[in-house]
Write a protein that holds these residues in place. Structure first.
Motif, PDB file in Angstrom:
ATOM      1  N   ASP A   1     -13.412  31.433  58.277  1.00 25.90           N
ATOM      2  CA  ASP A   1     -14.183  31.870  59.327  1.00 25.90           C
ATOM      3  C   ASP A   1     -14.473  31.221  60.511  1.00 25.90           C
ATOM      4  O   ASP A   1     -14.515  31.725  61.641  1.00 25.90           O
ATOM      5  N   GLU A   2     -14.183  29.845  60.605  1.00 26.30           N
ATOM      6  CA  GLU A   2     -13.873  28.902  61.681  1.00 26.30           C
ATOM      7  C   GLU A   2     -12.993  28.208  61.675  1.00 26.30           C
ATOM      8  O   GLU A   2     -12.346  27.692  60.373  1.00 26.30           O
ATOM      9  N   PHE A   3     -12.240  27.712  62.916  1.00 23.04           N
ATOM     10  CA  PHE A   3     -11.036  26.920  62.635  1.00 23.04           C
ATOM     11  C   PHE A   3     -11.164  25.928  63.820  1.00 23.04           C
ATOM     12  O   PHE A   3     -11.741  26.132  64.961  1.00 23.04           O
ATOM     13  N   ILE A   4     -10.764  24.532  63.294  1.00 19.29           N
ATOM     14  CA  ILE A   4     -11.033  23.410  64.192  1.00 19.29           C
ATOM     15  C   ILE A   4      -9.581  22.720  64.303  1.00 19.29           C
ATOM     16  O   ILE A   4      -8.954  22.653  63.348  1.00 19.29           O
ATOM     17  N   ASP A   5      -9.115  22.616  65.497  1.00 15.98           N
ATOM     18  CA  ASP A   5      -7.910  22.161  65.995  1.00 15.98           C
ATOM     19  C   ASP A   5      -8.282  20.695  66.054  1.00 15.98           C
ATOM     20  O   ASP A   5      -8.513  20.239  67.170  1.00 15.98           O
ATOM     21  N   TYR A   6      -7.689  19.782  64.975  1.00  4.97           N
ATOM     22  CA  TYR A   6      -8.223  18.484  64.863  1.00  4.97           C
ATOM     23  C   TYR A   6      -7.296  17.476  66.003  1.00  4.97           C
ATOM     24  O   TYR A   6      -7.685  16.523  66.319  1.00  4.97           O
ATOM     25  N   THR A   7      -6.381  18.025  66.654  1.00  2.05           N
ATOM     26  CA  THR A   7      -5.558  17.531  67.737  1.00  2.05           C
ATOM     27  C   THR A   7      -6.364  17.240  69.121  1.00  2.05           C
ATOM     28  O   THR A   7      -6.106  16.458  69.921  1.00  2.05           O
ATOM     29  N   SER A   8      -7.493  18.302  69.108  1.00  7.96           N
ATOM     30  CA  SER A   8      -8.178  18.354  70.272  1.00  7.96           C
ATOM     31  C   SER A   8      -9.616  18.009  70.068  1.00  7.96           C
ATOM     32  O   SER A   8     -10.461  17.938  71.037  1.00  7.96           O
ATOM     33  N   THR A   9     -10.074  18.352  68.812  1.00  7.79           N
ATOM     34  CA  THR A   9     -11.610  18.166  68.688  1.00  7.79           C
ATOM     35  C   THR A   9     -11.707  17.402  67.095  1.00  7.79           C
ATOM     36  O   THR A   9     -10.997  17.972  66.346  1.00  7.79           O
ATOM     37  N   GLN A  10     -12.855  16.659  67.221  1.00 10.73           N
ATOM     38  CA  GLN A  10     -12.985  15.916  65.977  1.00 10.73           C
ATOM     39  C   GLN A  10     -13.948  16.818  65.019  1.00 10.73           C
ATOM     40  O   GLN A  10     -15.075  16.884  65.697  1.00 10.73           O
ATOM     41  N   ALA A  11     -13.765  17.138  63.908  1.00 12.73           N
ATOM     42  CA  ALA A  11     -14.751  18.089  63.245  1.00 12.73           C
ATOM     43  C   ALA A  11     -16.220  17.401  63.272  1.00 12.73           C
ATOM     44  O   ALA A  11     -17.045  18.101  63.333  1.00 12.73           O
ATOM     45  N   ALA A  12     -16.285  16.068  62.888  1.00 17.85           N
ATOM     46  CA  ALA A  12     -17.314  15.556  62.877  1.00 17.85           C
ATOM     47  C   ALA A  12     -18.289  15.743  63.896  1.00 17.85           C
ATOM     48  O   ALA A  12     -19.514  15.304  63.923  1.00 17.85           O
ATOM     49  N   ASP A  13     -17.740  15.878  65.230  1.00 22.10           N
ATOM     50  CA  ASP A  13     -18.502  15.836  66.505  1.00 22.10           C
ATOM     51  C   ASP A  13     -18.881  17.098  66.710  1.00 22.10           C
ATOM     52  O   ASP A  13     -20.032  17.265  67.493  1.00 22.10           O
ATOM     53  N   VAL A  14     -18.483  18.215  65.970  1.00 21.19           N
ATOM     54  CA  VAL A  14     -18.996  19.656  66.332  1.00 21.19           C
ATOM     55  C   VAL A  14     -19.598  20.399  65.106  1.00 21.19           C
ATOM     56  O   VAL A  14     -19.992  21.274  65.129  1.00 21.19           O
ATOM     57  N   VAL A  15     -19.576  19.700  63.760  1.00 19.68           N
ATOM     58  CA  VAL A  15     -19.852  20.232  62.702  1.00 19.68           C
ATOM     59  C   VAL A  15     -21.071  19.539  61.780  1.00 19.68           C
ATOM     60  O   VAL A  15     -20.629  18.363  61.847  1.00 19.68           O
ATOM     61  N   SER A  16     -22.156  20.325  61.541  1.00 21.66           N
ATOM     62  CA  SER A  16     -23.164  19.294  60.502  1.00 21.66           C
ATOM     63  C   SER A  16     -23.559  20.389  59.595  1.00 21.66           C
ATOM     64  O   SER A  16     -23.433  21.575  59.515  1.00 21.66           O
ATOM     65  N   GLY A  17     -24.451  19.627  58.511  1.00 27.16           N
ATOM     66  CA  GLY A  17     -25.074  20.753  57.579  1.00 27.16           C
ATOM     67  C   GLY A  17     -24.013  21.422  56.643  1.00 27.16           C
ATOM     68  O   GLY A  17     -24.593  22.313  56.110  1.00 27.16           O
ATOM     69  N   VAL A  18     -22.859  20.613  56.365  1.00 29.79           N
ATOM     70  CA  VAL A  18     -21.848  21.191  55.306  1.00 29.79           C
ATOM     71  C   VAL A  18     -22.605  20.916  53.889  1.00 29.79           C
ATOM     72  O   VAL A  18     -22.710  20.094  53.864  1.00 29.79           O
ATOM     73  N   ASP A  19     -22.199  22.050  53.159  1.00 26.45           N
ATOM     74  CA  ASP A  19     -22.605  21.772  51.981  1.00 26.45           C
ATOM     75  C   ASP A  19     -21.466  21.152  51.032  1.00 26.45           C
ATOM     76  O   ASP A  19     -21.762  20.299  50.269  1.00 26.45           O
ATOM     77  N   LEU A  20     -19.917  21.405  51.432  1.00 24.78           N
ATOM     78  CA  LEU A  20     -19.025  20.706  50.683  1.00 24.78           C
ATOM     79  C   LEU A  20     -17.846  20.412  51.656  1.00 24.78           C
ATOM     80  O   LEU A  20     -17.636  21.498  52.245  1.00 24.78           O
ATOM     81  N   VAL A  21     -17.269  19.346  51.514  1.00 20.51           N
ATOM     82  CA  VAL A  21     -15.998  18.880  52.037  1.00 20.51           C
ATOM     83  C   VAL A  21     -14.878  18.770  51.125  1.00 20.51           C
ATOM     84  O   VAL A  21     -15.034  17.931  50.209  1.00 20.51           O
ATOM     85  N   ILE A  22     -13.932  19.441  51.427  1.00 22.39           N
ATOM     86  CA  ILE A  22     -12.599  19.025  50.381  1.00 22.39           C
ATOM     87  C   ILE A  22     -11.723  18.663  51.575  1.00 22.39           C
ATOM     88  O   ILE A  22     -10.996  19.005  52.476  1.00 22.39           O
ATOM     89  N   ASP A  23     -11.463  17.339  51.317  1.00 21.36           N
ATOM     90  CA  ASP A  23     -10.451  16.573  52.260  1.00 21.36           C
ATOM     91  C   ASP A  23      -9.091  16.277  51.535  1.00 21.36           C
ATOM     92  O   ASP A  23      -9.015  15.387  50.684  1.00 21.36           O
ATOM     93  N   THR A  24      -8.199  17.057  51.874  1.00 23.01           N
ATOM     94  CA  THR A  24      -7.009  16.992  51.081  1.00 23.01           C
ATOM     95  C   THR A  24      -5.928  15.968  51.953  1.00 23.01           C
ATOM     96  O   THR A  24      -4.666  15.684  51.522  1.00 23.01           O
ATOM     97  N   VAL A  25      -6.496  15.329  53.064  1.00 27.34           N
ATOM     98  CA  VAL A  25      -5.698  14.287  53.722  1.00 27.34           C
ATOM     99  C   VAL A  25      -6.082  12.954  53.152  1.00 27.34           C
ATOM    100  O   VAL A  25      -5.229  12.251  53.001  1.00 27.34           O
ATOM    101  N   GLY A  26      -7.299  12.631  52.992  1.00 27.13           N
ATOM    102  CA  GLY A  26      -7.795  11.527  52.521  1.00 27.13           C
ATOM    103  C   GLY A  26      -7.416  10.040  53.465  1.00 27.13           C
ATOM    104  O   GLY A  26      -7.443  10.461  54.831  1.00 27.13           O
ATOM    105  N   GLY A  27      -7.047   9.093  52.786  1.00 27.51           N
ATOM    106  CA  GLY A  27      -6.727   7.993  53.706  1.00 27.51           C
ATOM    107  C   GLY A  27      -7.964   7.103  54.170  1.00 27.51           C
ATOM    108  O   GLY A  27      -8.970   7.622  53.950  1.00 27.51           O
ATOM    109  N   PRO A  28      -7.888   6.044  55.242  1.00 24.39           N
ATOM    110  CA  PRO A  28      -8.902   5.353  55.452  1.00 24.39           C
ATOM    111  C   PRO A  28     -10.151   5.991  56.479  1.00 24.39           C
ATOM    112  O   PRO A  28     -11.023   5.502  56.619  1.00 24.39           O
ATOM    113  N   ASP A  29      -9.672   7.205  57.223  1.00 29.71           N
ATOM    114  CA  ASP A  29     -10.480   7.878  58.100  1.00 29.71           C
ATOM    115  C   ASP A  29     -11.178   9.014  57.243  1.00 29.71           C
ATOM    116  O   ASP A  29     -12.167   9.543  58.060  1.00 29.71           O
TER     117      ASP A  29
END
Length: 329
Positions: free
Chosen positions: A208-236
């Motif tokens: 429904d929405e798309f965020i290009d991480y190369t230009s926008t940090q998702a955490a800067d523009v998204v809040s109130g999410v019920d579930l995050v599936i992070d397939t990248v992982g790592g220290p960040d």
């Protein structure tokens, strides 16, 4: 394809070896295509991603691979539900490193197999098992009661209901593109995070929405999410905690560490799994694939003797779906 020592893609060598014999509970499959997954290159590299004390001793030569699609050529006497000539697909003997699917023939546990959906070809079917089972066991049904080796806890999938918001980081990759589709199928509002070239691919899959991480940090523009599936992982990975609402859930698919005090103060649950082979779950998934309600993205294909080149492609990252090996006819 096998290798006699750990190393880079160049250690993969193409050899003639005997056709494997089947034992009780197994079928012999003439492999048409084999999917490539991260555990394949972890094994090739000598399992350096694992803590030294957890690494099993490796006995060379090794044939990598867990995922495959092909045609049954022989069936053990005690096997029911499969017959010579059946088209099948599956993830073999995982967790473990004895799948041996980078080959023209493989002895496969019948319990790890399902009938290949008639609506997709062998390349698509071979690309599905590990990635789709990972997404399924995270989001829909775990299918076992084995604690995660990473947390010591048994994962409990969060029921996804209409109106929930689900963010998928690394949404264009193997697990990610299936997670987008499964969350959408349950009525969630899906936010996909990937590089810009994947936007149309992910929107076609239901994002429904798309965020290009190369230009926008998702955490800067998204809040109130019920579930995050992070397939990248790592220290960040912890940067996504601020996108979650209180009481939300973080599902890191790859290695990621979280401060228990921080997640507790935010009311956030962190949970993960180690995907396990499951033929009955694949049979359920096969129906969705056959009906066109689930789609397999194929990034690229390589002939079996070029498995080293396929691993080099994997190392470049930014995949759109899965890399698949095709067998010599």
């Amino acid at each position: 394809m096998q290798f006699h020592k750990a190393g880079g893609p160049e250690v993969l060598q193409y050899h003639e070896v005997p056709v494997p014999e089947i034992g009780p509970g197994e079928v012999l499959v003439r492999v048409h295509a084999a999917g490539i997954n991260p555990p394949d290159w972890y094994l090739r590299e000598g399992l350096k991603v694992m803590p030294a004390e957890m690494r099993p001793a490796l006995e060379f030569p090794l044939i990598p691979g867990t995922d495959m699609s092909g045609v049954v050529k022989a069936v053990a006497r005690d096997v029911q539900g499969f017959a010579v000539g059946d088209e099948v697909f599956g993830m073999l003997r995982f967790p473990g490193f004895d799948g041996r699917t980078y080959a023209e023939y493989v002895a496969a546990p019948a319990s790890d197999l399902a009938h290949k959906p008639a609506g997709i070809d062998h390349v698509q079917a071979a690309g599905a098992p590990m990635a789709v089972l990972t997404a399924w066991q995270y989001l829909i049904e775990l299918g076992h009661d084995v604690p995660s080796p990473f947390t010591g806890q048994v994962h409990q999938p969060v029921p996804i209901t209409p109106g929930m918001t689900v963010l998928v980081n690394g949404a264009a990759g193997g697990v990610g593109h299936f997670a987008v589709q499964l969350a959408k199928s349950k009525g969630a509002h899906v936010i996909a995070v990937a590089s810009g070239r994947h936007e149309q691919f992910l929107r076609k899959l239901g994002a429904d929405e798309f965020i290009d991480y190369t230009s926008t940090q998702a955490a800067d523009v998204v809040s109130g999410v019920d579930l995050v599936i992070d397939t990248v992982g790592g220290p960040d990975s912890s940067r996504f905690l601020t996108a979650l609402k209180r009481g939300g859930t973080m599902l890191p698919v790859f290695f990621a560490q979280y401060d228990p005090e921080e997640t507790a103060s935010l009311g956030i649950t962190v949970s993960n799994i180690q995907v396990r082979s499951n033929g009955p779950q694949l049979a359920e998934i096969a129906r969705l694939l056959h009906e066109g309600r689930l789609h397999v993205g194929v990034d690229s294909t390589y002939p079996l003797p070029e498995a080293g080149s396929a691993h080099m492609r994997a190392a470049q990252g930014h995949l759109q779906g899965k890399i698949v090996l095709t067998m010599i006819s």
